[in-house]
Design a protein around this motif. Structure first.
Motif, PDB file in Angstrom:
ATOM      1  N   GLU A   1       5.551   3.340  -3.728  1.00  0.00           N
ATOM      2  CA  GLU A   1       5.442   2.275  -2.769  1.00  0.00           C
ATOM      3  C   GLU A   1       5.463   2.740  -1.597  1.00  0.00           C
ATOM      4  O   GLU A   1       7.580   2.785  -1.432  1.00  0.00           O
ATOM      5  N   PHE A   2       4.824   2.975  -0.761  1.00  0.00           N
ATOM      6  CA  PHE A   2       5.208   3.475   0.768  1.00  0.00           C
ATOM      7  C   PHE A   2       4.772   1.666   2.028  1.00  0.00           C
ATOM      8  O   PHE A   2       4.170   1.241   2.018  1.00  0.00           O
ATOM      9  N   LEU A   3       6.065   1.300   2.124  1.00  0.00           N
ATOM     10  CA  LEU A   3       6.197   0.259   2.787  1.00  0.00           C
ATOM     11  C   LEU A   3       5.769   0.481   4.431  1.00  0.00           C
ATOM     12  O   LEU A   3       5.986   1.866   4.880  1.00  0.00           O
ATOM     13  N   PRO A   4       5.677  -0.850   5.324  1.00  0.00           N
ATOM     14  CA  PRO A   4       4.836   0.007   6.229  1.00  0.00           C
ATOM     15  C   PRO A   4       5.753   0.133   7.080  1.00  0.00           C
ATOM     16  O   PRO A   4       7.238  -0.013   7.203  1.00  0.00           O
ATOM     17  N   LEU A   5       5.688   1.006   8.371  1.00  0.00           N
ATOM     18  CA  LEU A   5       6.623   0.544   9.609  1.00  0.00           C
ATOM     19  C   LEU A   5       7.400   0.279  10.124  1.00  0.00           C
ATOM     20  O   LEU A   5       6.679  -0.894  10.197  1.00  0.00           O
ATOM     21  N   ALA A   6       9.094  -0.159  10.384  1.00  0.00           N
ATOM     22  CA  ALA A   6       9.515  -0.900  10.475  1.00  0.00           C
ATOM     23  C   ALA A   6      10.618  -0.353  11.562  1.00  0.00           C
ATOM     24  O   ALA A   6      11.831  -0.484  11.369  1.00  0.00           O
TER      25      ALA A   6
END
Length: 304
Positions: free
Chosen positions: A89-94
């Motif tokens: 799972e690629f999470l959003p940039l943060a």
């Protein structure tokens, strides 16, 4: 490459497999990706199934936004056969130029039904109090004055209120992450908007930390130290103590699947407590220690 068995490669490879795995900037040629492709082919690897935005790196070069698929997870066929339900799972940039990546390793899909949990963070909310009052008024006392029915209706009203108002701080964190991700990737987004989204995300993290503090039952540590990871681990540790990972049957074979573990345990206890003419209660008691647990030589369990 002579390595055998299931194995995985993951991380920032700083290279792409195809030219279309890069957006913006100078166009890559197919020939420039040949060495990376040869290495993956030689190792007999392929991308693990994923969800999210695979363009895991975002940067700006000369006022132009560039995105590339630099972070990835590779597996071989043995790994896929052993853990078919695994995924990336690629999470959003943060706040970073690389997106966080989570690897879920699983043999089978095991959906679980959620349970009701009272969250005292919202005990001062007017809508929450109104939901409790409504549920209490709908319930009835039994003939002995019991209030179980009233509590049941209160629980239903609280659950309905939580679904309507989306009180889960984790959901707000995810929403803010996606909004911040979109803002970071858009070259026209003002810096003030990005800073505001980051502040909102920090506030959501503080609420999430408070939630895990309540859930972990550790009330001695003060808020503000950003120890959400500690609280989360404390909660998971309590569950892991009682989770059986594997079991060994009478023939010495080790079983890992939940249904197989249950079958071995059922057969063992069935034989243990089956009465017959020659069964002596002392023989059964001898197989149990003073704490009521089976002796190690009777049955061996492997815990997480």
């Amino acid at each position: 490459m002579n390595r055998t068995g299931p194995w995985m490669m993951c991380g920032d490879f700083n290279e792409i497999l195809r030219p279309d795995e890069k957006k913006g900037g100078r166009q890559r040629s197919t020939a420039s990706c040949r060495n990376f492709n040869d290495m993956i082919s030689c190792c007999n690897m392929k991308d693990l199934r994923f969800k999210g935005n695979q363009f895991s790196w975002v940067g700006r070069r000369q006022q132009e936004t560039i995105e590339s698929c630099l972070d990835r997870v590779f597996i071989n066929s043995d790994w896929q056969a052993m853990y078919p339900a695994s995924e990336t799972e690629f999470l959003p940039l943060a706040g970073s130029d690389h997106t966080p990546v989570i690897i879920g390793i699983a043999e089978v899909y095991c959906p679980k039904r959620g349970q009701f949990h009272y969250d005292k963070r919202f005990s001062t909310s007017d809508e929450f109090i109104a939901s409790v009052k409504k549920g209490w008024s709908l319930g009835n006392r039994d003939n002995q004055g019991g209030i179980q029915n009233k509590i049941h209706h209160c629980r239903r009203e609280i659950a309905a209120w939580k679904r309507r108002t989306k009180t889960n701080s984790a959901e707000r964190i995810n929403s803010l992450k996606y909004r911040l991700d979109a803002a970071e990737r858009c070259p026209h987004t003002p810096l003030s908007t990005i800073h505001r989204l980051r502040n909102d995300l920090n506030q959501a993290y503080r609420l999430e930390e408070q939630y895990w503090k309540l859930k972990s039952r550790n009330t001695w540590l003060q808020l503000g130290d950003r120890n959400t990871k500690y609280f989360h681990a404390s909660t998971k540790t309590r569950k892991a103590r009682n989770r059986i990972k594997s079991i060994i049957d009478d023939q010495g074979m080790e079983h890992f699947r939940d249904d197989a573990i249950g079958k071995v345990a059922e057969d063992y206890y069935g034989r243990l407590y089956t009465t017959s003419q020659h069964t002596d209660l002392g023989d059964i008691i001898a197989g149990i220690d003073c704490k009521g647990n089976l002796m190690k030589e009777s049955i061996r369990l492997s815990f997480v």
